[in-house]
Design a protein around this motif. Structure first.
Motif, PDB file in Angstrom:
ATOM      1  N   ALA A  29       0.762  -1.281   0.318  1.00 20.19           N
ATOM      2  CA  ALA A  29      -0.104   0.563   0.437  1.00 20.19           C
ATOM      3  C   ALA A  29       1.277   0.869   0.009  1.00 20.19           C
ATOM      4  O   ALA A  29       0.450   2.226  -0.434  1.00 20.19           O
ATOM      5  N   LEU A  55      -1.867   7.998   4.463  1.00 18.96           N
ATOM      6  CA  LEU A  55      -2.119   6.672   3.547  1.00 18.96           C
ATOM      7  C   LEU A  55      -3.533   6.379   3.519  1.00 18.96           C
ATOM      8  O   LEU A  55      -4.265   6.447   3.222  1.00 18.96           O
ATOM      9  N   ARG A  58      -6.687   8.294   4.808  1.00 19.03           N
ATOM     10  CA  ARG A  58      -7.022   8.885   3.234  1.00 19.03           C
ATOM     11  C   ARG A  58      -8.285   8.425   2.834  1.00 19.03           C
ATOM     12  O   ARG A  58      -9.351   8.505   1.970  1.00 19.03           O
ATOM     13  N   SER A  59      -7.879   6.529   2.799  1.00 18.12           N
ATOM     14  CA  SER A  59      -8.168   5.363   2.095  1.00 18.12           C
ATOM     15  C   SER A  59      -9.544   4.915   3.389  1.00 18.12           C
ATOM     16  O   SER A  59      -9.804   5.092   2.380  1.00 18.12           O
ATOM     17  N   ASP A 106     -14.130   1.498   2.723  1.00 21.56           N
ATOM     18  CA  ASP A 106     -12.545   1.571   2.693  1.00 21.56           C
ATOM     19  C   ASP A 106     -12.102   1.352   0.959  1.00 21.56           C
ATOM     20  O   ASP A 106     -12.431   0.449   0.252  1.00 21.56           O
ATOM     21  N   ASN A 107     -11.141   2.121   1.104  1.00 19.94           N
ATOM     22  CA  ASN A 107     -10.235   2.461  -0.138  1.00 19.94           C
ATOM     23  C   ASN A 107      -8.632   2.567  -0.293  1.00 19.94           C
ATOM     24  O   ASN A 107      -8.465   2.314  -1.459  1.00 19.94           O
ATOM     25  N   LEU A 108      -8.374   1.197   0.493  1.00 24.95           N
ATOM     26  CA  LEU A 108      -7.044   1.635   0.433  1.00 24.95           C
ATOM     27  C   LEU A 108      -6.510   0.344  -0.112  1.00 24.95           C
ATOM     28  O   LEU A 108      -5.450   0.802  -1.253  1.00 24.95           O
TER      29      LEU A 108
END
Length: 217
Positions: A29, A55, A58-59, A106-108
């Protein structure tokens, strides 16, 4: 398959917990070499911890009754679980209001690995919600059960009435118990109690005993 797990506890406006990722996936990631593993991979990831924290924040997105609020990665240093080969970050968020409906997205790692699975466990004062997020379903929403003594009392009262009214053996059994409320044993015979107040008192005792015994069993 990359996996992660989000554990949350909702207590009023406070939403706390942790976010756990496999070391390889955390490095992936963060855009780091996934071939670097073990202590060396962990040490290298610690050097990029600030970027990874940003990160993560933001995710992940959260809303309380449709109103978004910031996802805060707690100040505690990144934890390391050598048995699971995983890193863990604390989450310490505050919603604008105590949510009755909570949602999370969740967009990780999904863009890097479409097979990624993000498991979640969310605990409030009444229930535990468990599920999994996937590339095609990255968001979830639940009804939050905040503690409300009056609301809980009436909720169980409604459930009790529904259960009693829809289970014929319950009222029939109670009727059978009440058949003798107007009688009293004198010697070897049964005689009318002779008092409406006495019959009512005996009926109340019988109903209360039934309710207590039913609850205990």
């Amino acid at each position: 398959v990359a996996t992660s797990q989000i554990n949350l506890t909702i207590d009023g406006r406070s939403i706390t917990g942790d976010w756990e990722l496999n070391l390889r996936d955390a490095r992936w990631a963060a855009g780091l070499d996934t071939a670097l593993t073990g202590p060396a991979g962990l040490a290298d990831l610690r050097a990029h911890e600030a970027e990874l924290r940003a990160l993560l924040a933001r995710s992940l997105s959260m809303t309380a009754d449709g109103e978004p609020f910031p996802v805060v990665i707690g100040a505690a240093p990144m934890a390391w679980d050598s048995t699971q080969n995983a890193v863990k970050f604390q989450l310490a968020c505050v919603a604008p209001t105590a949510p009755t409906r909570f949602s999370m997205r969740d967009n990780l790692l999904f863009s890097l690995d479409p097979t990624h699975r993000a498991y979640y466990i969310i605990v409030d004062s009444r229930i535990t919600s468990i599920g999994v997020l996937r590339a095609q379903a990255r968001g979830m929403a639940i009804q939050v059960k905040q503690f409300d003594a009056v609301g809980i009392f009436f909720e169980f009262l409604r459930l009790g009435y529904w259960r009693f009214a829809n289970r014929l053996e319950h009222p029939l059994f109670l009727v059978a118990l009440l058949l003798g409320a107007g009688l009293i044993r004198v010697g070897g015979d049964w005689e009318p109690r002779g008092s409406l107040a006495g019959t009512a008192r005996e009926s109340m005792v019988t109903v209360a005993a039934f309710a207590v015994a039913h609850s205990l069993t």
